[in-house]
Design an enzyme around this catalytic site. Structure first.
Site, PDB file in Angstrom:
ATOM      1  N   GLY A   1      -9.325 -27.160  -7.481  1.00  0.00           N
ATOM      2  CA  GLY A   1     -10.485 -26.428  -6.955  1.00  0.00           C
ATOM      3  C   GLY A   1     -11.423 -25.981  -8.068  1.00  0.00           C
TER       4      GLY A   1
ATOM      5  N   GLY B   1     -12.206 -21.342  -9.107  1.00  0.00           N
ATOM      6  CA  GLY B   1     -11.772 -22.418 -10.001  1.00  0.00           C
ATOM      7  C   GLY B   1     -12.772 -22.641 -11.132  1.00  0.00           C
TER       8      GLY B   1
ATOM      9  N   TYR C   1      -5.182 -18.003   8.632  1.00  0.00           N
ATOM     10  CA  TYR C   1      -5.346 -18.101   7.170  1.00  0.00           C
ATOM     11  C   TYR C   1      -4.327 -17.200   6.471  1.00  0.00           C
ATOM     12  CZ  TYR C   1      -8.098 -17.156   2.798  1.00  0.00           C
ATOM     13  OH  TYR C   1      -8.554 -16.991   1.506  1.00  0.00           O
TER      14      TYR C   1
ATOM     15  N   LYS D   1      -1.278 -18.038   3.803  1.00  0.00           N
ATOM     16  CA  LYS D   1      -1.164 -17.394   2.487  1.00  0.00           C
ATOM     17  C   LYS D   1       0.201 -16.714   2.332  1.00  0.00           C
ATOM     18  CE  LYS D   1      -5.242 -18.337   0.723  1.00  0.00           C
ATOM     19  NZ  LYS D   1      -5.326 -19.280  -0.389  1.00  0.00           N
TER      20      LYS D   1
ATOM     21  N   LEU E   1     -14.168 -11.685  -3.214  1.00  0.00           N
ATOM     22  CA  LEU E   1     -14.742 -12.109  -4.494  1.00  0.00           C
ATOM     23  C   LEU E   1     -16.181 -12.573  -4.324  1.00  0.00           C
ATOM     24  CD1 LEU E   1     -11.623 -14.249  -5.455  1.00  0.00           C
ATOM     25  CD2 LEU E   1     -12.138 -11.935  -6.250  1.00  0.00           C
TER      26      LEU E   1
HETATM   27  N1  LIG Z   1     -13.815 -16.157  -2.051  1.00  0.00           N
HETATM   28  C1  LIG Z   1     -13.121 -15.056  -1.803  1.00  0.00           C
HETATM   29  O1  LIG Z   1     -13.696 -13.987  -1.506  1.00  0.00           O
HETATM   30  C2  LIG Z   1     -11.635 -15.076  -1.880  1.00  0.00           C
HETATM   31  C3  LIG Z   1     -10.908 -16.216  -2.208  1.00  0.00           C
HETATM   32  N2  LIG Z   1      -9.545 -16.162  -2.257  1.00  0.00           N
HETATM   33  C4  LIG Z   1      -8.746 -17.336  -2.614  1.00  0.00           C
HETATM   34  O2  LIG Z   1      -9.131 -17.818  -3.886  1.00  0.00           O
HETATM   35  C5  LIG Z   1      -8.996 -19.237  -3.944  1.00  0.00           C
HETATM   36  C6  LIG Z   1     -10.293 -19.867  -4.368  1.00  0.00           C
HETATM   37  O3  LIG Z   1     -11.296 -19.545  -3.396  1.00  0.00           O
HETATM   38  P1  LIG Z   1     -12.851 -19.854  -3.647  1.00  0.00           P
HETATM   39  O4  LIG Z   1     -13.047 -20.251  -5.050  1.00  0.00           O
HETATM   40  O5  LIG Z   1     -13.591 -18.733  -3.069  1.00  0.00           O
HETATM   41  O6  LIG Z   1     -13.067 -21.115  -2.701  1.00  0.00           O
HETATM   42  P2  LIG Z   1     -14.235 -22.211  -2.743  1.00  0.00           P
HETATM   43  O7  LIG Z   1     -14.461 -22.592  -1.323  1.00  0.00           O
HETATM   44  O8  LIG Z   1     -15.374 -21.746  -3.557  1.00  0.00           O
HETATM   45  O9  LIG Z   1     -13.538 -23.427  -3.502  1.00  0.00           O
HETATM   46  C7  LIG Z   1     -12.459 -24.075  -2.931  1.00  0.00           C
HETATM   47  C8  LIG Z   1     -12.175 -25.322  -3.721  1.00  0.00           C
HETATM   48  O10 LIG Z   1     -11.108 -25.997  -3.063  1.00  0.00           O
HETATM   49  C9  LIG Z   1     -11.386 -27.371  -3.044  1.00  0.00           C
HETATM   50  N3  LIG Z   1     -10.742 -27.931  -1.862  1.00  0.00           N
HETATM   51  C10 LIG Z   1     -10.784 -27.483  -0.588  1.00  0.00           C
HETATM   52  N4  LIG Z   1     -10.056 -28.278   0.207  1.00  0.00           N
HETATM   53  C11 LIG Z   1      -9.546 -29.245  -0.580  1.00  0.00           C
HETATM   54  C12 LIG Z   1      -8.704 -30.378  -0.326  1.00  0.00           C
HETATM   55  N5  LIG Z   1      -8.250 -30.660   0.896  1.00  0.00           N
HETATM   56  N6  LIG Z   1      -8.403 -31.180  -1.383  1.00  0.00           N
HETATM   57  C13 LIG Z   1      -8.866 -30.915  -2.616  1.00  0.00           C
HETATM   58  N7  LIG Z   1      -9.641 -29.868  -2.908  1.00  0.00           N
HETATM   59  C14 LIG Z   1      -9.983 -29.044  -1.896  1.00  0.00           C
HETATM   60  C15 LIG Z   1     -12.885 -27.519  -3.019  1.00  0.00           C
HETATM   61  O11 LIG Z   1     -13.192 -28.732  -3.661  1.00  0.00           O
HETATM   62  P3  LIG Z   1     -14.676 -29.395  -3.738  1.00  0.00           P
HETATM   63  O12 LIG Z   1     -15.502 -28.452  -4.526  1.00  0.00           O
HETATM   64  O13 LIG Z   1     -14.479 -30.679  -4.458  1.00  0.00           O
HETATM   65  O14 LIG Z   1     -15.104 -29.511  -2.307  1.00  0.00           O
HETATM   66  C16 LIG Z   1     -13.331 -26.297  -3.819  1.00  0.00           C
HETATM   67  O15 LIG Z   1     -13.481 -26.619  -5.175  1.00  0.00           O
HETATM   68  C17 LIG Z   1      -8.509 -19.668  -2.552  1.00  0.00           C
HETATM   69  O16 LIG Z   1      -7.114 -19.769  -2.542  1.00  0.00           O
HETATM   70  C18 LIG Z   1      -8.935 -18.511  -1.671  1.00  0.00           C
HETATM   71  O17 LIG Z   1      -8.120 -18.416  -0.538  1.00  0.00           O
HETATM   72  C19 LIG Z   1      -8.857 -15.005  -1.981  1.00  0.00           C
HETATM   73  C20 LIG Z   1      -9.531 -13.872  -1.660  1.00  0.00           C
HETATM   74  C21 LIG Z   1     -10.952 -13.795  -1.584  1.00  0.00           C
HETATM   75  C1  LIG Z   2     -12.018 -12.591   1.613  1.00  0.00           C
HETATM   76  C2  LIG Z   2     -11.692 -12.418   3.065  1.00  0.00           C
HETATM   77  O1  LIG Z   2     -12.796 -12.803   3.869  1.00  0.00           O
HETATM   78  C3  LIG Z   2     -12.614 -12.744   5.275  1.00  0.00           C
HETATM   79  O2  LIG Z   2     -12.546 -11.436   5.709  1.00  0.00           O
HETATM   80  P1  LIG Z   2     -13.716 -10.392   5.657  1.00  0.00           P
HETATM   81  O3  LIG Z   2     -13.520  -9.481   4.528  1.00  0.00           O
HETATM   82  O4  LIG Z   2     -13.799  -9.730   6.977  1.00  0.00           O
HETATM   83  O5  LIG Z   2     -14.958 -11.339   5.377  1.00  0.00           O
HETATM   84  P2  LIG Z   2     -16.507 -11.388   5.402  1.00  0.00           P
HETATM   85  O6  LIG Z   2     -16.982 -11.328   4.012  1.00  0.00           O
HETATM   86  O7  LIG Z   2     -16.914 -12.575   6.178  1.00  0.00           O
HETATM   87  O8  LIG Z   2     -16.999 -10.097   6.217  1.00  0.00           O
HETATM   88  C4  LIG Z   2     -16.883  -8.802   5.756  1.00  0.00           C
HETATM   89  C5  LIG Z   2     -17.597  -7.847   6.678  1.00  0.00           C
HETATM   90  O9  LIG Z   2     -19.002  -8.042   6.518  1.00  0.00           O
HETATM   91  C6  LIG Z   2     -19.620  -8.151   7.794  1.00  0.00           C
HETATM   92  N1  LIG Z   2     -20.880  -8.919   7.670  1.00  0.00           N
HETATM   93  C7  LIG Z   2     -22.116  -8.404   7.842  1.00  0.00           C
HETATM   94  N2  LIG Z   2     -23.048  -9.357   7.744  1.00  0.00           N
HETATM   95  C8  LIG Z   2     -22.377 -10.513   7.452  1.00  0.00           C
HETATM   96  C9  LIG Z   2     -22.821 -11.842   7.230  1.00  0.00           C
HETATM   97  O10 LIG Z   2     -24.012 -12.173   7.261  1.00  0.00           O
HETATM   98  N3  LIG Z   2     -21.854 -12.750   6.928  1.00  0.00           N
HETATM   99  C10 LIG Z   2     -20.524 -12.417   6.873  1.00  0.00           C
HETATM  100  N4  LIG Z   2     -19.609 -13.378   6.556  1.00  0.00           N
HETATM  101  N5  LIG Z   2     -20.075 -11.154   7.125  1.00  0.00           N
HETATM  102  C11 LIG Z   2     -20.994 -10.223   7.410  1.00  0.00           C
HETATM  103  C12 LIG Z   2     -18.548  -8.783   8.656  1.00  0.00           C
HETATM  104  O11 LIG Z   2     -18.813  -8.596  10.027  1.00  0.00           O
HETATM  105  C13 LIG Z   2     -17.307  -8.049   8.160  1.00  0.00           C
HETATM  106  O12 LIG Z   2     -17.199  -6.791   8.773  1.00  0.00           O
HETATM  107  C14 LIG Z   2     -11.312 -13.310   5.749  1.00  0.00           C
HETATM  108  O13 LIG Z   2     -11.574 -13.959   6.966  1.00  0.00           O
HETATM  109  C15 LIG Z   2     -10.565 -13.977   4.714  1.00  0.00           C
HETATM  110  O14 LIG Z   2     -11.176 -15.192   4.401  1.00  0.00           O
HETATM  111  C16 LIG Z   2     -10.500 -13.202   3.456  1.00  0.00           C
HETATM  112  O15 LIG Z   2      -9.499 -13.205   2.773  1.00  0.00           O
END
Ligand SMILES: NC(=O)C1=CN([C@@H]2O[C@H](COP(=O)(O)OP(=O)(O)OC[C@H]3O[C@@H](n4cnc5c(N)ncnc54)[C@H](OP(=O)(O)O)[C@@H]3O)[C@@H](O)[C@H]2O)C=CC1
Ligand SMILES: C[C@H]1O[C@H](OP(=O)(O)OP(=O)(O)OC[C@H]2O[C@@H](n3cnc4c(=O)[nH]c(N)nc43)[C@H](O)[C@@H]2O)[C@@H](O)[C@@H](O)C1=O
Length: 363
Positions: free
Chosen positions: A11, A17, A137, A141, A167
């Protein structure tokens, strides 16, 4: 990890990543293995087995996953459980088969119960029911955490798990339906401000970079207006109105992705699964580590902060037909702090940095 170790970052183009790769390079690591999703589908068991047999990485960061915001999680429930289970099963099992020295599995704080006592300690895992919107999800996890612990106990592997809070940062997903709240609000307010200024070049540039429902910058003003309306950016008389999902009352904690990456590398350098064996019990569980700031903010205050930083002058309205999700999920990062790591970037600084990145490279 040694500076010449062969490190696989699954990733590497994603939010986390890409930040891990950048952090490792800055610290002097140089031997990386990477594959995009199209080069290696981690759901494909045969392809993953072949990849590990050929590349034989020493260390693995598993930052590839099916990821999305609250509505994506709630809508694509089957994809979220299936894809995440497949990716992590394949990568963890092949890491065991091919003798990977250490692996980091990235979970999420949504593993904790919906009504978890706050702040959330690692020991609160599996003490009550989960939040419905992201239950599939979260179950995937939790399976990942238990798979790491089980392989460590039975096969003496060194798989460590971290549970990051929400994040944000460069290379995030800015899709208006599937992304998380912070990038979604940045993009909505960026477009809202451009509409206020009647800056159609900026709107067209944004849509050319990432079309909304196939509407790109070459579309007519009417088509662009109509798609922006659908995603909650509308013109009501003399002000632009912008939709924020839910009531605005939920509390969320946000961590800058490059701080997250720094914590991951710090733990890969300093933490081993065997450190957990100092526990006085024979039952080894809850060995994962929270990664967060320990500070949260309401969605309403977050929206107003982003509004001020971007300089959007319009009005916000809260659409309570959209889900709130968990009302509060604040990590207790004391385990991480005790190991010697703390975040550096505060939320306001981080939003300014990511908005600058978005204007230069993301839009
Ligand atoms: N974003 C957040 O707020 C949070 C994220 N996490 C966790 O952190 C980790 C990273 O998340 P984040 O960086 O946000 O995710 P992104 O969606 O930004 O990146 C996910 C990456 O996974 C790759 N990927 C997805 N599916 C496949 C597959 N089937 N085969 C190969 N590669 C794949 C994608 O590749 P490509 O770019 O080539 O498409 C991409 O690079 C995850 O485990 C997520 O659950 C946890 C908490 C919060
Ligand atoms: C990281 C975490 O992310 C997900 O959980 P979440 O924290 O609920 O994620 P969220 O960022 O999408 O929303 C946070 C809050 O914000 C509000 N909200 C307002 N306006 C917008 C809006 O425009 N977009 C989104 N997405 N949310 C909105 C929304 O209604 C909610 O109350 C998990 O499913 C799971 O993937 C996980 O681990």
């Amino acid at each position: 990890m040694e500076k010449n170790s062969k490190i696989y970052i699954a990733g590497h183009r994603g939010l986390v990543g890409s930040a891990i790769l950048k952090n490792l390079k800055a610290k002097g690591y140089s031997d990386f293995v990477t594959r995009t999703h199209s080069e290696l589908d981690l759901k494909d068991s045969t392809a993953v087995a072949q990849f590990f047999a050929t590349e034989k990485p020493d260390y693995v960061f598993l930052a590839a996953a099916k990821v999305g915001g609250i509505v994506a999680n709630n809508t694509y429930r089957a994809d979220f459980i299936y894809e995440n289970l497949m990716i992590q099963n394949n990568v963890l099992h092949q890491s065991y088969i091919h003798g990977v020295k250490k692996l980091m599995f990235l979970g999420s704080t949504c593993i904790y119960p919906k009504n978890c006592p706050q702040p959330m300690k690692e020991d609160y895992l599996l003490t009550d029911v989960l939040e419905y919107t992201n239950e599939p999800y979260a179950i995937a996890k939790i399976a990942g955490i238990k798979m790491c612990e089980s392989y460590n106990i039975q096969y003496n592997t060194n798989f460590i798990s971290v549970m990051p809070t929400n994040l944000y940062g460069p290379h995030d997903n800015f899709d208006l339906e599937k992304s998380h709240v912070l990038p979604a609000l940045i993009r909505k307010m960026h477009l809202g401000k451009a509409l206020e200024l009647n800056n159609w070049d900026l709107i067209r540039k944004d849509l050319n970079h990432m079309p909304i429902e196939n509407v790109d910058g070459s579309a007519s003003e009417e088509s662009i207006f109509s798609v922006l309306n659908k995603y909650g950016i509308s013109n009501s008389g003399d002000a632009i109105q912008l939709e924020v999902w839910g009531t605005g009352n939920p509390m969320r904690e946000f961590l800058w992705s490059e701080d997250m990456a720094d914590a991951c590398v710090f733990l890969m350098e300093n933490r081993n699964f065997k450190d957990c064996f100092t526990q006085s019990t024979s039952e080894i569980r809850n060995t994962h580590i929270n990664i967060g700031t320990g500070i949260d903010i309401s969605i309403k205050d977050l929206a107003n902060l982003i509004k001020d930083i971007i300089g959007f002058k319009g009005t916000l309205y809260f659409n309570d037909t959209k889900p709130d999700g968990t009302m509060k999920k604040l990590t207790d990062p004391s385990k991480l702090h005790a190991l010697g790591w703390k975040h550096k970037i505060d939320l306001e600084t981080g939003i300014k940095k990511v908005y600058e990145w978005y204007c230069n490279e993301g839009a």
